[in-house]
Write an enzyme that holds these catalytic residues in place. Structure first.
Site, mmCIF file in Angstrom:
data_model
loop_
_atom_site.group_PDB
_atom_site.id
_atom_site.type_symbol
_atom_site.label_atom_id
_atom_site.label_comp_id
_atom_site.label_asym_id
_atom_site.label_seq_id
_atom_site.Cartn_x
_atom_site.Cartn_y
_atom_site.Cartn_z
ATOM 1 N N TRP A 169 0.917 -1.195 -0.072
ATOM 2 C CA TRP A 169 0.089 0.055 0.199
ATOM 3 C C TRP A 169 0.898 1.331 0.059
ATOM 4 C CZ3 TRP A 169 -4.316 -0.494 -2.180
ATOM 5 C CH2 TRP A 169 -5.337 -1.905 -2.157
ATOM 6 N N ASP B 25 -1.718 6.727 6.054
ATOM 7 C CA ASP B 25 -2.792 6.005 5.623
ATOM 8 C C ASP B 25 -3.240 4.965 6.628
ATOM 9 O OD1 ASP B 25 -4.383 4.129 4.232
ATOM 10 O OD2 ASP B 25 -2.919 3.310 2.702
ATOM 11 N N LYS C 53 -12.897 -0.928 5.674
ATOM 12 C CA LYS C 53 -12.254 -1.951 6.315
ATOM 13 C C LYS C 53 -12.465 -2.117 7.694
ATOM 14 C CE LYS C 53 -9.430 -2.920 2.771
ATOM 15 N NZ LYS C 53 -7.899 -2.355 2.554
HETATM 16 C C1 PLP Z 1 -7.403 -1.720 1.544
HETATM 17 C C2 PLP Z 1 -6.504 -0.685 1.516
HETATM 18 C C3 PLP Z 1 -6.443 0.552 1.047
HETATM 19 C C4 PLP Z 1 -7.148 0.512 -0.434
HETATM 20 O O1 PLP Z 1 -8.536 1.199 -0.249
HETATM 21 P P1 PLP Z 1 -9.464 1.527 -1.355
HETATM 22 O O2 PLP Z 1 -10.505 2.057 -0.593
HETATM 23 O O3 PLP Z 1 -9.923 0.383 -1.953
HETATM 24 O O4 PLP Z 1 -8.708 2.554 -2.252
HETATM 25 C C5 PLP Z 1 -5.413 1.524 0.918
HETATM 26 N N1 PLP Z 1 -4.631 1.309 1.992
HETATM 27 C C6 PLP Z 1 -4.617 0.139 2.818
HETATM 28 C C7 PLP Z 1 -3.474 0.168 3.799
HETATM 29 C C8 PLP Z 1 -5.306 -0.882 2.822
HETATM 30 O O5 PLP Z 1 -5.345 -1.637 3.626
#
Ligand code: PLP
Length: 326
Positions: free
Chosen positions: A103, A173, A197
Protein backbone atom coordinates in the site's frame (compact mmCIF):
# COMPACT_ATOMS: atom_id res chain seq x y z
CA UNK A 1 -29.03 -25.72 12.09
CA UNK A 2 -27.09 -22.51 12.47
CA UNK A 3 -23.75 -21.99 10.80
CA UNK A 4 -20.99 -19.57 11.67
CA UNK A 5 -19.09 -17.58 9.11
CA UNK A 6 -15.63 -16.53 10.22
CA UNK A 7 -14.28 -13.68 8.14
CA UNK A 8 -10.54 -13.33 7.66
CA UNK A 9 -11.14 -10.85 4.88
CA UNK A 10 -9.06 -7.70 4.91
CA UNK A 11 -11.38 -5.99 2.47
CA UNK A 12 -14.55 -5.50 4.47
CA UNK A 13 -15.89 -4.85 7.96
CA UNK A 14 -17.79 -7.47 9.89
CA UNK A 15 -21.13 -5.77 10.56
CA UNK A 16 -22.50 -6.52 14.07
CA UNK A 17 -26.12 -7.69 14.24
CA UNK A 18 -27.26 -4.53 16.07
CA UNK A 19 -25.91 -2.42 13.22
CA UNK A 20 -27.54 -4.58 10.52
CA UNK A 21 -30.82 -4.19 12.33
CA UNK A 22 -30.76 -0.40 12.43
CA UNK A 23 -29.63 -0.31 8.79
CA UNK A 24 -32.62 -2.48 7.87
CA UNK A 25 -34.97 -0.06 9.62
CA UNK A 26 -33.41 3.02 8.05
CA UNK A 27 -33.72 1.53 4.58
CA UNK A 28 -37.48 1.37 5.04
CA UNK A 29 -38.33 4.23 7.37
CA UNK A 30 -35.50 6.48 8.50
CA UNK A 31 -36.01 8.34 11.80
CA UNK A 32 -39.79 7.81 11.51
CA UNK A 33 -39.77 10.10 8.49
CA UNK A 34 -41.71 7.63 6.33
CA UNK A 35 -38.74 7.82 3.95
CA UNK A 36 -35.86 5.49 3.26
CA UNK A 37 -32.43 6.92 4.07
CA UNK A 38 -31.66 6.42 0.38
CA UNK A 39 -34.41 8.92 -0.44
CA UNK A 40 -33.33 11.66 1.96
CA UNK A 41 -32.19 14.89 0.24
CA UNK A 42 -28.58 15.62 1.09
CA UNK A 43 -29.20 19.30 1.67
CA UNK A 44 -32.05 18.63 4.12
CA UNK A 45 -31.88 19.01 7.88
CA UNK A 46 -31.87 15.29 8.55
CA UNK A 47 -28.74 14.64 6.50
CA UNK A 48 -27.05 17.75 7.93
CA UNK A 49 -27.88 16.45 11.39
CA UNK A 50 -26.61 12.98 10.50
CA UNK A 51 -23.27 14.36 9.31
CA UNK A 52 -22.82 16.60 12.34
CA UNK A 53 -23.68 13.75 14.69
CA UNK A 54 -21.38 11.28 12.93
CA UNK A 55 -18.53 13.77 13.09
CA UNK A 56 -19.17 14.37 16.80
CA UNK A 57 -19.23 10.64 17.44
CA UNK A 58 -15.97 10.08 15.58
CA UNK A 59 -14.38 12.94 17.56
CA UNK A 60 -15.49 11.35 20.78
CA UNK A 61 -14.62 7.69 19.99
CA UNK A 62 -11.22 8.56 18.54
CA UNK A 63 -10.50 11.59 20.79
CA UNK A 64 -9.94 13.93 17.82
CA UNK A 65 -8.96 17.38 19.15
CA UNK A 66 -11.19 20.33 18.14
CA UNK A 67 -8.30 21.89 16.19
CA UNK A 68 -8.52 19.08 13.60
CA UNK A 69 -10.98 19.07 10.71
CA UNK A 70 -12.87 15.88 9.88
CA UNK A 71 -13.77 15.52 6.20
CA UNK A 72 -16.21 13.05 4.66
CA UNK A 73 -14.71 12.32 1.25
CA UNK A 74 -15.03 9.77 -1.53
CA UNK A 75 -12.61 7.98 -3.84
CA UNK A 76 -11.17 5.55 -1.31
CA UNK A 77 -7.66 5.65 0.11
CA UNK A 78 -6.43 5.11 -3.45
CA UNK A 79 -7.71 8.56 -4.48
CA UNK A 80 -6.18 10.14 -1.39
CA UNK A 81 -2.76 8.71 -2.23
CA UNK A 82 -2.81 11.45 -4.87
CA UNK A 83 -4.96 14.00 -3.03
CA UNK A 84 -2.74 14.13 0.05
CA UNK A 85 0.21 15.06 -2.17
CA UNK A 86 -1.94 17.53 -4.13
CA UNK A 87 -3.10 19.26 -0.95
CA UNK A 88 0.10 19.09 1.11
CA UNK A 89 2.92 19.85 -1.30
CA UNK A 90 3.59 23.58 -1.42
CA UNK A 91 6.22 25.48 -3.41
CA UNK A 92 9.68 23.86 -3.25
CA UNK A 93 8.53 21.11 -0.91
CA UNK A 94 9.09 17.36 -0.98
CA UNK A 95 6.84 14.53 0.22
CA UNK A 96 8.84 11.94 2.22
CA UNK A 97 7.59 8.34 2.12
CA UNK A 98 8.30 5.13 3.98
CA UNK A 99 8.09 2.13 1.66
CA UNK A 100 6.73 -0.50 4.03
CA UNK A 101 4.94 -2.70 1.48
CA UNK A 102 2.21 -2.90 -1.12
CA UNK A 103 0.00 0.00 0.00
CA UNK A 104 2.88 2.35 0.67
CA UNK A 105 4.14 1.62 -2.85
CA UNK A 106 0.77 2.51 -4.30
CA UNK A 107 0.77 5.78 -2.34
CA UNK A 108 4.27 6.55 -3.61
CA UNK A 109 3.33 5.78 -7.23
CA UNK A 110 0.40 8.19 -7.12
CA UNK A 111 2.20 11.00 -5.27
CA UNK A 112 5.05 10.82 -7.79
CA UNK A 113 2.64 11.97 -10.47
CA UNK A 114 1.93 15.18 -8.58
CA UNK A 115 5.14 16.49 -7.13
CA UNK A 116 8.60 15.79 -5.78
CA UNK A 117 8.86 12.90 -3.39
CA UNK A 118 11.64 11.01 -1.62
CA UNK A 119 11.55 7.45 -0.33
CA UNK A 120 13.37 7.74 3.00
CA UNK A 121 13.21 4.10 4.12
CA UNK A 122 12.33 0.79 2.49
CA UNK A 123 11.53 -2.67 3.76
CA UNK A 124 12.64 -4.26 0.44
CA UNK A 125 15.90 -5.66 1.80
CA UNK A 126 14.00 -7.50 4.54
CA UNK A 127 11.46 -8.77 2.02
CA UNK A 128 8.86 -6.60 3.84
CA UNK A 129 8.86 -8.89 6.87
CA UNK A 130 9.57 -5.93 9.17
CA UNK A 131 8.96 -2.20 9.11
CA UNK A 132 12.03 -0.33 7.89
CA UNK A 133 13.78 1.74 10.58
CA UNK A 134 13.70 5.43 9.77
CA UNK A 135 16.79 7.58 10.10
CA UNK A 136 15.49 11.09 10.79
CA UNK A 137 18.71 12.46 9.35
CA UNK A 138 17.62 11.19 5.94
CA UNK A 139 14.51 13.37 5.84
CA UNK A 140 15.06 16.11 3.25
CA UNK A 141 15.18 19.63 4.70
CA UNK A 142 12.31 20.55 2.36
CA UNK A 143 10.06 17.71 3.59
CA UNK A 144 6.46 18.92 3.83
CA UNK A 145 5.42 15.70 5.55
CA UNK A 146 6.44 12.10 6.08
CA UNK A 147 3.96 9.45 4.96
CA UNK A 148 3.55 6.07 6.62
CA UNK A 149 1.08 3.20 6.28
CA UNK A 150 0.09 2.31 9.84
CA UNK A 151 -1.01 -1.19 8.82
CA UNK A 152 0.37 -2.85 5.69
CA UNK A 153 -2.61 -5.09 5.09
CA UNK A 154 -1.03 -7.34 2.45
CA UNK A 155 2.19 -7.94 4.40
CA UNK A 156 0.53 -8.23 7.82
CA UNK A 157 2.72 -5.49 9.32
CA UNK A 158 1.56 -2.88 11.82
CA UNK A 159 3.23 -0.01 13.65
CA UNK A 160 2.77 -0.60 17.36
CA UNK A 161 5.12 2.29 18.16
CA UNK A 162 4.50 5.31 15.97
CA UNK A 163 7.50 7.10 14.54
CA UNK A 164 7.84 10.84 14.97
CA UNK A 165 9.69 13.37 12.87
CA UNK A 166 9.85 16.47 15.02
CA UNK A 167 8.49 19.45 13.11
CA UNK A 168 7.69 17.42 10.00
CA UNK A 169 4.02 16.37 10.13
CA UNK A 170 3.26 12.67 10.12
CA UNK A 171 0.75 11.70 7.41
CA UNK A 172 -0.80 8.25 7.61
CA UNK A 173 -2.81 5.92 5.46
CA UNK A 174 -4.72 4.30 8.32
CA UNK A 175 -7.13 2.28 6.17
CA UNK A 176 -5.77 -1.03 7.44
CA UNK A 177 -6.27 -0.30 11.15
CA UNK A 178 -8.60 2.67 11.48
CA UNK A 179 -10.44 2.76 14.82
CA UNK A 180 -9.02 -0.49 16.08
CA UNK A 181 -7.05 0.98 19.01
CA UNK A 182 -6.75 4.21 20.97
CA UNK A 183 -4.25 6.60 19.36
CA UNK A 184 -2.92 10.05 20.04
CA UNK A 185 -4.33 11.92 17.07
CA UNK A 186 -2.09 14.88 18.03
CA UNK A 187 0.89 12.93 16.75
CA UNK A 188 -0.44 13.16 13.19
CA UNK A 189 -0.74 16.06 10.78
CA UNK A 190 -3.18 14.11 8.64
CA UNK A 191 -4.86 10.71 8.77
CA UNK A 192 -6.86 9.22 5.92
CA UNK A 193 -8.76 5.94 5.80
CA UNK A 194 -11.34 4.22 3.63
CA UNK A 195 -14.34 3.26 5.74
CA UNK A 196 -14.93 -0.25 4.43
CA UNK A 197 -12.13 -2.00 6.35
CA UNK A 198 -13.43 -1.17 9.81
CA UNK A 199 -16.22 1.37 9.70
CA UNK A 200 -18.97 0.02 7.51
CA UNK A 201 -19.16 0.09 3.74
CA UNK A 202 -17.27 1.44 0.77
CA UNK A 203 -17.88 4.89 -0.68
CA UNK A 204 -16.66 6.92 2.29
CA UNK A 205 -13.11 8.03 3.01
CA UNK A 206 -12.34 9.89 6.23
CA UNK A 207 -9.70 12.59 6.31
CA UNK A 208 -8.65 14.02 9.68
CA UNK A 209 -6.37 17.00 9.23
CA UNK A 210 -4.73 19.76 11.22
CA UNK A 211 -5.54 22.68 8.93
CA UNK A 212 -2.35 24.64 9.62
CA UNK A 213 -0.30 22.04 7.71
CA UNK A 214 -2.14 22.83 4.45
CA UNK A 215 0.05 25.17 2.38
CA UNK A 216 -0.80 27.31 -0.57
CA UNK A 217 -1.11 24.51 -3.13
CA UNK A 218 1.09 24.22 -6.22
CA UNK A 219 -1.82 24.11 -8.60
CA UNK A 220 -5.45 25.03 -8.48
CA UNK A 221 -7.23 22.05 -6.89
CA UNK A 222 -10.68 20.97 -8.14
CA UNK A 223 -13.05 21.83 -5.32
CA UNK A 224 -14.26 18.28 -4.56
CA UNK A 225 -10.60 17.36 -3.94
CA UNK A 226 -9.65 20.46 -2.00
CA UNK A 227 -9.33 19.70 1.73
CA UNK A 228 -9.67 23.38 2.72
CA UNK A 229 -12.78 23.81 0.63
CA UNK A 230 -14.29 20.59 2.03
CA UNK A 231 -13.58 21.77 5.59
CA UNK A 232 -15.16 25.16 4.96
CA UNK A 233 -18.47 23.67 3.83
CA UNK A 234 -18.77 20.68 6.20
CA UNK A 235 -17.90 18.25 3.36
CA UNK A 236 -20.91 19.33 1.31
CA UNK A 237 -19.24 20.56 -1.87
CA UNK A 238 -21.38 18.05 -3.75
CA UNK A 239 -23.59 15.08 -2.79
CA UNK A 240 -21.90 13.27 0.10
CA UNK A 241 -22.07 9.47 0.45
CA UNK A 242 -25.06 9.65 2.79
CA UNK A 243 -25.67 5.94 3.25
CA UNK A 244 -22.01 5.16 3.94
CA UNK A 245 -21.93 8.01 6.49
CA UNK A 246 -25.04 6.63 8.17
CA UNK A 247 -23.46 3.17 8.35
CA UNK A 248 -20.25 4.64 9.79
CA UNK A 249 -22.32 6.46 12.42
CA UNK A 250 -24.05 3.23 13.42
CA UNK A 251 -20.68 1.45 13.66
CA UNK A 252 -19.40 4.25 15.90
CA UNK A 253 -22.50 3.95 18.08
CA UNK A 254 -21.82 0.23 18.39
CA UNK A 255 -18.16 0.86 19.27
CA UNK A 256 -19.26 3.25 22.03
CA UNK A 257 -21.74 0.72 23.39
CA UNK A 258 -19.06 -1.98 23.47
CA UNK A 259 -16.90 0.23 25.70
CA UNK A 260 -14.78 2.14 23.19
CA UNK A 261 -11.50 1.55 21.44
CA UNK A 262 -9.49 0.28 24.40
CA UNK A 263 -11.98 -2.51 25.05
CA UNK A 264 -12.16 -3.41 21.36
CA UNK A 265 -8.37 -3.30 21.02
CA UNK A 266 -7.89 -5.66 23.97
CA UNK A 267 -10.40 -8.09 22.47
CA UNK A 268 -8.69 -7.91 19.09
CA UNK A 269 -5.23 -8.40 20.58
CA UNK A 270 -6.45 -11.49 22.39
CA UNK A 271 -7.92 -13.02 19.20
CA UNK A 272 -4.79 -12.17 17.22
CA UNK A 273 -2.50 -13.70 19.87
CA UNK A 274 -4.47 -16.96 19.77
CA UNK A 275 -4.31 -17.08 16.00
CA UNK A 276 -0.57 -16.30 15.84
CA UNK A 277 0.04 -18.92 18.51
CA UNK A 278 -1.80 -21.47 16.39
CA UNK A 279 0.14 -20.47 13.25
CA UNK A 280 3.51 -20.55 15.05
CA UNK A 281 2.82 -24.00 16.46
CA UNK A 282 1.29 -25.60 13.38
CA UNK A 283 3.64 -27.88 11.46
CA UNK A 284 2.33 -26.65 8.09
CA UNK A 285 2.25 -22.87 8.52
CA UNK A 286 4.54 -20.00 9.29
CA UNK A 287 4.16 -16.27 9.79
CA UNK A 288 6.98 -14.36 8.08
CA UNK A 289 6.53 -11.14 10.08
CA UNK A 290 8.74 -10.34 13.10
CA UNK A 291 6.66 -10.82 16.29
CA UNK A 292 6.84 -7.17 17.49
CA UNK A 293 5.34 -5.81 14.27
CA UNK A 294 2.62 -8.32 13.54
CA UNK A 295 -0.74 -6.88 12.63
CA UNK A 296 -3.75 -7.43 14.85
CA UNK A 297 -6.08 -6.73 11.92
CA UNK A 298 -4.56 -8.50 8.92
CA UNK A 299 -2.82 -11.70 9.94
CA UNK A 300 -0.65 -13.19 7.23
CA UNK A 301 0.59 -16.74 7.12
CA UNK A 302 2.21 -18.93 4.50
CA UNK A 303 2.74 -22.61 4.03
CA UNK A 304 6.24 -23.71 5.09
CA UNK A 305 6.34 -25.79 1.93
CA UNK A 306 5.22 -23.29 -0.70
CA UNK A 307 4.66 -26.19 -3.12
CA UNK A 308 1.56 -27.02 -1.08
CA UNK A 309 -0.02 -23.55 -1.38
CA UNK A 310 -2.14 -24.30 -4.45
CA UNK A 311 -3.48 -27.48 -2.86
CA UNK A 312 -4.19 -25.70 0.43
CA UNK A 313 -6.23 -23.02 -1.36
CA UNK A 314 -8.08 -25.61 -3.40
CA UNK A 315 -9.01 -27.66 -0.33
CA UNK A 316 -9.99 -24.53 1.61
CA UNK A 317 -12.28 -23.54 -1.26
CA UNK A 318 -13.87 -26.97 -1.26
CA UNK A 319 -14.61 -26.46 2.47
CA UNK A 320 -16.53 -23.27 1.62
CA UNK A 321 -13.82 -20.63 1.91
CA UNK A 322 -14.47 -17.56 -0.22
CA UNK A 323 -11.26 -16.22 -1.56
CA UNK A 324 -10.62 -12.70 -2.78
CA UNK A 325 -8.71 -12.23 -6.00
CA UNK A 326 -5.94 -10.05 -4.60
C1 PLP B 1 -7.43 -1.59 1.45
C2 PLP B 1 -6.38 -0.61 1.62
C3 PLP B 1 -6.29 0.51 0.76
C4 PLP B 1 -7.19 0.71 -0.44
O1 PLP B 1 -8.41 1.25 -0.12
P1 PLP B 1 -9.44 1.65 -1.31
O2 PLP B 1 -10.61 2.19 -0.58
O3 PLP B 1 -9.76 0.38 -2.08
O4 PLP B 1 -8.74 2.65 -2.17
C5 PLP B 1 -5.30 1.44 1.02
N1 PLP B 1 -4.45 1.29 2.04
C6 PLP B 1 -4.50 0.23 2.89
C7 PLP B 1 -3.53 0.13 4.01
C8 PLP B 1 -5.48 -0.76 2.69
O5 PLP B 1 -5.52 -1.81 3.54
Amino acid sequence: MTSTVVSFSTATTTIPAAVSESVGKALVNWQESGMSILEAPFSGDRVRGLMAQTEARLRSVMAVPPSYDILFCQGGASAHFALTAMNLLGEGKIGAYVDSGLWAQRAIAEAEKLGRIAVVASGAKDDYCRLPPIDRGLLPAEAAYCHITTNESAQGLQYHDLPSFGEVPLVADMTGDFLVRPLEVERFGLIYASAQKSLGGSGLTLVIVRPDILPRPLCSIPQVFDYRRLASCQSRVNTPPVFAIFLAGEMLRWMEAEGGLSVLAARRACHAARLYHAIDHAPLFQCPVVPQQRSTTTLCFRLKDSGLTARFLEEAASCGSQRGSD
